[in-house]
Scaffold this motif. Structure first.
Motif, PDB file in Angstrom:
ATOM      1  N   VAL A   1       0.752  -1.036  -0.097  1.00  0.00           N
ATOM      2  CA  VAL A   1       0.095  -0.001  -0.045  1.00  0.00           C
ATOM      3  C   VAL A   1       0.681   1.238  -0.225  1.00  0.00           C
ATOM      4  O   VAL A   1       1.752   1.390   0.729  1.00  0.00           O
ATOM      5  N   VAL A   2       0.722   2.103  -0.869  1.00  0.00           N
ATOM      6  CA  VAL A   2       1.342   3.559  -0.932  1.00  0.00           C
ATOM      7  C   VAL A   2       0.948   4.216   0.208  1.00  0.00           C
ATOM      8  O   VAL A   2      -0.133   4.523  -0.083  1.00  0.00           O
ATOM      9  N   LEU A   3       1.971   4.725   1.188  1.00  0.00           N
ATOM     10  CA  LEU A   3       1.424   5.501   2.159  1.00  0.00           C
ATOM     11  C   LEU A   3       1.942   6.900   2.071  1.00  0.00           C
ATOM     12  O   LEU A   3       3.106   7.146   1.481  1.00  0.00           O
ATOM     13  N   ASP A   4       1.003   7.878   1.698  1.00  0.00           N
ATOM     14  CA  ASP A   4       1.595   9.163   1.554  1.00  0.00           C
ATOM     15  C   ASP A   4       1.975   9.936   2.808  1.00  0.00           C
ATOM     16  O   ASP A   4       2.061   9.593   3.806  1.00  0.00           O
ATOM     17  N   HIS A   5       2.985  11.122   2.277  1.00  0.00           N
ATOM     18  CA  HIS A   5       3.655  11.686   3.598  1.00  0.00           C
ATOM     19  C   HIS A   5       2.908  12.255   4.549  1.00  0.00           C
ATOM     20  O   HIS A   5       3.266  11.781   5.854  1.00  0.00           O
ATOM     21  N   SER A   6       1.668  12.663   4.359  1.00  0.00           N
ATOM     22  CA  SER A   6       0.817  13.174   5.329  1.00  0.00           C
ATOM     23  C   SER A   6       0.200  11.914   6.372  1.00  0.00           C
ATOM     24  O   SER A   6       0.243  12.080   7.643  1.00  0.00           O
ATOM     25  N   THR A   7       0.133  10.918   5.647  1.00  0.00           N
ATOM     26  CA  THR A   7      -0.256   9.914   6.614  1.00  0.00           C
ATOM     27  C   THR A   7       0.684   9.340   7.510  1.00  0.00           C
ATOM     28  O   THR A   7       0.453   8.930   8.598  1.00  0.00           O
ATOM     29  N   ILE A   8       1.828   9.171   7.006  1.00  0.00           N
ATOM     30  CA  ILE A   8       3.140   8.631   7.804  1.00  0.00           C
ATOM     31  C   ILE A   8       3.244   9.733   8.816  1.00  0.00           C
ATOM     32  O   ILE A   8       3.726   9.174   9.963  1.00  0.00           O
ATOM     33  N   TYR A   9       3.407  10.813   8.509  1.00  0.00           N
ATOM     34  CA  TYR A   9       3.765  12.015   9.571  1.00  0.00           C
ATOM     35  C   TYR A   9       2.492  11.870  10.752  1.00  0.00           C
ATOM     36  O   TYR A   9       3.062  11.985  11.853  1.00  0.00           O
ATOM     37  N   ASP A  10       1.437  11.608  10.265  1.00  0.00           N
ATOM     38  CA  ASP A  10       0.298  11.558  11.267  1.00  0.00           C
ATOM     39  C   ASP A  10       0.519  10.495  12.161  1.00  0.00           C
ATOM     40  O   ASP A  10       0.180  10.580  13.402  1.00  0.00           O
ATOM     41  N   ARG A  11       0.720   9.181  11.509  1.00  0.00           N
ATOM     42  CA  ARG A  11       0.843   7.819  12.334  1.00  0.00           C
ATOM     43  C   ARG A  11       2.064   7.828  13.343  1.00  0.00           C
ATOM     44  O   ARG A  11       1.983   7.361  14.600  1.00  0.00           O
ATOM     45  N   ILE A  12       3.075   8.448  12.809  1.00  0.00           N
ATOM     46  CA  ILE A  12       4.471   8.187  13.506  1.00  0.00           C
ATOM     47  C   ILE A  12       4.889   9.419  14.389  1.00  0.00           C
ATOM     48  O   ILE A  12       5.050   9.241  15.560  1.00  0.00           O
ATOM     49  N   TRP A  13       4.584  10.753  14.092  1.00  0.00           N
ATOM     50  CA  TRP A  13       4.878  11.999  14.559  1.00  0.00           C
ATOM     51  C   TRP A  13       3.650  12.631  15.261  1.00  0.00           C
ATOM     52  O   TRP A  13       3.646  13.319  16.113  1.00  0.00           O
ATOM     53  N   GLY A  14       2.349  12.037  14.750  1.00  0.00           N
ATOM     54  CA  GLY A  14       1.134  12.771  15.354  1.00  0.00           C
ATOM     55  C   GLY A  14       1.009  14.236  14.718  1.00  0.00           C
ATOM     56  O   GLY A  14       0.379  15.074  15.213  1.00  0.00           O
TER      57      GLY A  14
END
Length: 248
Positions: A192-205
């Motif tokens: 699944v391609v995870l966009d930058h915003s999704t990763i930032y939100d999940r990892i850094w909040g």
């Protein structure tokens, strides 16, 4: 109880301004001007989080970080750096830092990154990630009947979120807290391609915006640790979108 911050910054103006801003934000701050004093204060009373300037005379922020990690101190560490090259940022992560902010910085970004670090620490304290008191699994496979349920696997990668251990084709990986969480997110969403915003939100909040290099630095460092001669790189860039873990 207010969260405690140990701040080490040799620039007096920056130190005083950040100490005041953090105090107004509700933190209890101990501010020092050098790495030697930072180590002494960290040993005498463990803070909830450390904010360390990289470039300090004598014992610098990187050495403070290395020393604490060598002692097994897991306190989250945010580095402040005026160095903008990727190699310089990687040096901080390699020393054991959890995150960094590049000078000149917006104090709101510092607040956001501290909140994210403390949230992750709270999750681990509740047993959501650290797996304290859990026996370490053997690298060659689970021994107990229900062990398969605790592993996450994809693209030759195997992770045990409870024990916070990870392997690639049987080789154990030495990962920081952030690296582990990023890799776990990619493994759980393999293909699944995870966009930058999704990763930032999940990892850094917190989404640090399109100009941030934070994610790229962590992905680059994670790729170095995953690198294996003759094997494909499992983390691939989808230009303009984000990242994906591919099976081949």
């Amino acid at each position: 109880m207010p969260r405690t911050v140990l701040l080490a910054e040799d620039d007096r103006a920056i130190r005083h301004a950040l100490e005041r801003a953090l105090t107004l934000e509700g933190y209890r701050v101990t501010a020092v001007a050098d790495g030697t004093e930072a180590l002494a204060r960290a040993h005498s009373g463990r803070p909830d989080v450390l904010v360390l300037d990289v470039m300090m005379p004598g014992v610098d922020g990187l050495e403070v970080c290395r020393e604490l990690r060598a002692e097994g101190d897991p306190t989250p560490i945010l580095m402040l750096t005026a160095l903008v090259e990727t190699a310089d940022r990687i040096a901080g992560l390699d020393a054991g830092a959890d995150d960094y902010v590049v000078k000149p910085f917006d104090v709101e970004e510092v607040f956001a990154r501290l909140r994210a670090l403390l949230r992750r620490t709270d999750r681990e304290g509740r047993g959501d990630g650290e797996g304290a008191g859990t026996a370490s699994p053997a690298a060659d496979g689970p021994q107990e009947p229900d062990a398969a349920a605790r592993y996450v696997e994809a693209a030759g990668l195997r992770m045990d979120p409870r024990a916070r251990r990870a392997w690639r084709d049987g080789r154990e990986l030495e990962l920081t807290r952030t690296e582990f969480e990023l890799l776990e997110l990619l493994v759980r969403n393999a293909g699944v391609v995870l966009d930058h915003s999704t990763i930032y939100d999940r990892i850094w909040g917190y989404d640090f915006g399109p100009g941030s290099k934070n994610l790229a630095v962590y992905v680059g460092y994670l790729r170095r640790k995953l690198d294996q001669p003759g094997a494909p790189q499992p983390i691939q860039t989808v230009r303009g979108v984000g990242y994906v873990l591919r099976e081949d």
